[in-house]
Write an enzyme that holds these catalytic residues in place. Structure first.
Site, PDB file in Angstrom:
ATOM      1  N   ASN A  31     -49.545   7.775 -28.899  1.00 30.21           N
ATOM      2  CA  ASN A  31     -49.129   8.542 -28.836  1.00 30.21           C
ATOM      3  C   ASN A  31     -50.369   9.781 -28.654  1.00 30.21           C
ATOM      4  O   ASN A  31     -51.181  10.210 -29.696  1.00 30.21           O
ATOM      5  CB  ASN A  31     -48.288   9.497 -30.102  1.00 30.21           C
ATOM      6  N   HIS A  33     -42.786  10.941 -21.860  1.00 30.29           N
ATOM      7  CA  HIS A  33     -44.214  11.690 -23.003  1.00 30.29           C
ATOM      8  C   HIS A  33     -44.542   9.261 -23.706  1.00 30.29           C
ATOM      9  O   HIS A  33     -43.017   9.271 -23.109  1.00 30.29           O
ATOM     10  CB  HIS A  33     -43.973  12.122 -23.783  1.00 30.29           C
ATOM     11  N   CYS A  87     -45.573  17.722 -28.500  1.00 36.49           N
ATOM     12  CA  CYS A  87     -45.944  17.039 -27.721  1.00 36.49           C
ATOM     13  C   CYS A  87     -45.275  17.175 -25.848  1.00 36.49           C
ATOM     14  O   CYS A  87     -46.198  16.590 -24.760  1.00 36.49           O
ATOM     15  CB  CYS A  87     -45.297  15.283 -27.811  1.00 36.49           C
TER      16      CYS A  87
HETATM   17  N1  ACO Z   1     -47.052  -1.855 -39.977  1.00 37.03           N
HETATM   18  C1  ACO Z   1     -45.636  -2.624 -41.423  1.00 37.03           C
HETATM   19  N2  ACO Z   1     -44.362  -1.877 -41.493  1.00 37.03           N
HETATM   20  C2  ACO Z   1     -44.092  -0.509 -41.290  1.00 37.03           C
HETATM   21  C3  ACO Z   1     -45.048   0.404 -40.413  1.00 37.03           C
HETATM   22  C4  ACO Z   1     -47.007  -0.556 -40.069  1.00 37.03           C
HETATM   23  N3  ACO Z   1     -47.750   0.350 -39.033  1.00 37.03           N
HETATM   24  N4  ACO Z   1     -44.561   1.671 -40.769  1.00 37.03           N
HETATM   25  C5  ACO Z   1     -43.672   1.436 -41.389  1.00 37.03           C
HETATM   26  N5  ACO Z   1     -43.143   0.034 -42.085  1.00 37.03           N
HETATM   27  C6  ACO Z   1     -41.942  -0.282 -42.641  1.00 37.03           C
HETATM   28  C7  ACO Z   1     -41.034   0.538 -42.723  1.00 37.03           C
HETATM   29  O1  ACO Z   1     -41.888   0.825 -44.416  1.00 37.03           O
HETATM   30  C8  ACO Z   1     -40.051  -0.256 -43.722  1.00 37.03           C
HETATM   31  O2  ACO Z   1     -40.089  -1.438 -44.757  1.00 37.03           O
HETATM   32  P1  ACO Z   1     -39.027  -0.909 -45.004  1.00 37.03           P
HETATM   33  O3  ACO Z   1     -37.851  -1.669 -44.689  1.00 37.03           O
HETATM   34  O4  ACO Z   1     -39.592  -2.423 -46.735  1.00 37.03           O
HETATM   35  O5  ACO Z   1     -39.090   0.583 -45.749  1.00 37.03           O
HETATM   36  C9  ACO Z   1     -40.258  -1.330 -42.207  1.00 37.03           C
HETATM   37  O6  ACO Z   1     -41.074  -1.011 -41.563  1.00 37.03           O
HETATM   38  C10 ACO Z   1     -39.000  -0.191 -41.274  1.00 37.03           C
HETATM   39  O7  ACO Z   1     -39.335   1.178 -40.750  1.00 37.03           O
HETATM   40  P2  ACO Z   1     -37.995   1.457 -39.532  1.00 37.03           P
HETATM   41  O8  ACO Z   1     -38.885   2.805 -39.900  1.00 37.03           O
HETATM   42  O9  ACO Z   1     -36.864   1.422 -40.265  1.00 37.03           O
HETATM   43  O10 ACO Z   1     -39.132   1.387 -38.322  1.00 37.03           O
HETATM   44  P3  ACO Z   1     -38.581   1.625 -36.814  1.00 37.03           P
HETATM   45  O11 ACO Z   1     -37.929   0.418 -36.124  1.00 37.03           O
HETATM   46  O12 ACO Z   1     -37.627   3.170 -36.668  1.00 37.03           O
HETATM   47  O13 ACO Z   1     -40.468   2.299 -36.120  1.00 37.03           O
HETATM   48  C11 ACO Z   1     -41.321   4.096 -36.127  1.00 37.03           C
HETATM   49  C12 ACO Z   1     -40.786   3.456 -37.154  1.00 37.03           C
HETATM   50  C13 ACO Z   1     -42.568   3.389 -34.850  1.00 37.03           C
HETATM   51  C14 ACO Z   1     -42.392   5.102 -36.504  1.00 37.03           C
HETATM   52  C15 ACO Z   1     -40.702   4.877 -34.879  1.00 37.03           C
HETATM   53  O14 ACO Z   1     -39.273   5.506 -36.249  1.00 37.03           O
HETATM   54  C16 ACO Z   1     -40.639   5.576 -34.052  1.00 37.03           C
HETATM   55  O15 ACO Z   1     -41.479   5.798 -32.660  1.00 37.03           O
HETATM   56  N6  ACO Z   1     -40.125   7.121 -34.298  1.00 37.03           N
HETATM   57  C17 ACO Z   1     -40.037   7.793 -33.452  1.00 37.03           C
HETATM   58  C18 ACO Z   1     -41.730   8.853 -33.298  1.00 37.03           C
HETATM   59  C19 ACO Z   1     -42.413  10.017 -32.291  1.00 37.03           C
HETATM   60  O16 ACO Z   1     -42.265   9.152 -31.485  1.00 37.03           O
HETATM   61  N7  ACO Z   1     -43.086  10.360 -32.865  1.00 37.03           N
HETATM   62  C20 ACO Z   1     -43.818  11.373 -32.296  1.00 37.03           C
HETATM   63  C21 ACO Z   1     -42.890  12.094 -31.479  1.00 37.03           C
HETATM   64  S1  ACO Z   1     -43.908  12.941 -30.546  1.00 37.03           S
HETATM   65  C22 ACO Z   1     -45.424  14.241 -31.513  1.00 37.03           C
HETATM   66  O17 ACO Z   1     -45.023  15.603 -31.497  1.00 37.03           O
HETATM   67  C23 ACO Z   1     -46.077  14.009 -31.857  1.00 37.03           C
END
Ligand code: ACO
Length: 332
Positions: A283, A253, A113
């Site tokens: 993203n 980003h 990214c």
């Molecule tokens: N729908 C519903 N529930 C979900 C979903 C979904 N799509 N995805 C995860 N959950 C659940 C999980 O299973 C978890 O359940 P559990 O507590 O029973 O285990 C709960 O929601 C909370 O999960 P977390 O991972 O703690 O959620 P978080 O608030 O951290 O959000 C997210 C997850 C959105 C992925 C966040 O961590 C994030 O944005 N991280 C950065 C990701 C990113 O930017 N990636 C790209 C980088 S750039 C590149 O190089 C491509």
């Protein structure tokens, strides 16, 4: 060493829209969760016939038109992507051929990214040293091709698109005022596509183990992103001899609205100074920043003489930021 800036911008977004409601039918998720945790409402998906080069060519054409130069005047094309059409030839070669940029050197650049920012920093050096005059930098990704649509942790986040910028000489004191790039390979496992390279070449096993899809430790990537977005923007400002008071617009980003919100808070900027479009596109990896920049410019939001900070992070892990003084006249 001459000043270098962006003298043309372009973008291309595929027509097909994948909404949160569509995703609700594919995995156990819901609109409320996706919007509250990420800010994303919909994303674009390339058609079966489209590959990254097809998106990149359209964005490149628009950027050339906006710069008022022909493809023949390009000296170099850099395509930042982690979803090239194929391992080789480079997508930049395919783009060069389709644009008719017969005098341009070509290469792809892989920094996930952060790729577009790495591309701007790299391309601008060739102009600054006087070796080249015009460089086309394209950030393009078709993340839908490597997204596992059975994994709710990742499939709600990503979309496809392309953004482009033509770099060229500008008046002294304008254009790029600083770059800040970084990497931390110890975080390589946090976000990766393991299959298809020389470590795990494509095989029946690699497909069965789903190694050709993105795998991600979302919580750790989140923590990393929050840390580096703020610090790299601050470092780029320091290098430019500026402070947050000098910033007219921040173009981050577009990964997650909560990550952006934390960076805004750290930098002490008001929300109206930040360009956000992830609600519509998700993203798009290396395309996120140039698409947001192109939209902000074409809508008249950013104006000549204003100071912009571009900042991103990505797999690798990588990060980067740049401070630039916008040089382009409004779109007529
Ligand atoms: N729908 C519903 N529930 C979900 C979903 C979904 N799509 N995805 C995860 N959950 C659940 C999980 O299973 C978890 O359940 P559990 O507590 O029973 O285990 C709960 O929601 C909370 O999960 P977390 O991972 O703690 O959620 P978080 O608030 O951290 O959000 C997210 C997850 C959105 C992925 C966040 O961590 C994030 O944005 N991280 C950065 C990701 C990113 O930017 N990636 C790209 C980088 S750039 C590149 O190089 C491509």
């Amino acid at each position: 060493m001459g000043a270098v800036g962006i003298i043309g911008t372009g973008a291309y977004l595929p027509e097909k829209v994948l909404t949160n409601a569509d995703l609700e039918k594919m995995v156990d998720t819901n609109d409320k969760w996706i919007v509250s945790r990420t800010g994303i409402r919909e994303r674009r998906i390339a058609s079966e016939k489209q590959a990254s080069s097809d998106l990149a060519v359209e964005a490149g054409k628009q950027a050339l038109e906006s710069a008022g130069i022909t493809a023949e005047e390009l000296d170099l094309i850099i395509v930042a992507t982690v979803t090239p059409d194929m391992p080789f030839p480079a997508t930049a070669c395919l783009v060069q051929d389709r644009l008719g940029a017969s005098k341009a050197a070509t290469f792809d650049l892989s920094a996930a990214c952060t790729g577009f920012l790495y591309g701007l920093a790299t391309g601008s050096q060739f102009i600054q040293t006087g070796l080249y005059r015009h460089v086309l930098v394209i950030g393009v990704d078709c993340l839908s091709r490597i997204t596992d649509y059975t994994d709710r942790n990742t499939c709600v986040l990503f979309g496809d698109g392309a953004g482009a910028a033509v770099l060229g000489p500008v008046a002294e004191g304008e254009g790029f005022l600083s770059f800040e790039l970084g990497g931390d390979g110890s975080g390589g496992d946090l976000l990766k596509q393991s299959g298809g390279g020389s470590r795990h070449p494509a095989s029946k096993e690699s497909v069965e183990q789903r190694l050709h899809f993105i795998s991600m430790n979302g919580r750790e990537v989140f923590k990393f992103a929050v840390r580096v977005l703020g610090s790299s923007a601050e470092e780029a400002l320091r290098k430019a001899g500026m402070t947050k008071e000098d910033v007219d617009f921040l173009i981050p980003h577009q990964a997650n609205d909560r990550i952006i919100e934390t960076a805004i808070h750290r930098l002490g900027l008001s929300r109206d100074k930040v360009v956000v479009n992830l609600d519509r596109y998700g993203n798009m990896s290396s395309a996120s920043i140039p698409v947001a920049l192109n939209e902000a410019y074409r809508s008249g939001r950013i104006k000549k003489g204003e100071t912009l900070v571009l900042v991103g992070f990505g797999g690798g892990m990588t990060w980067g930021a740049s401070v630039l003084k916008w040089t382009m006249d409004p779109v007529s």
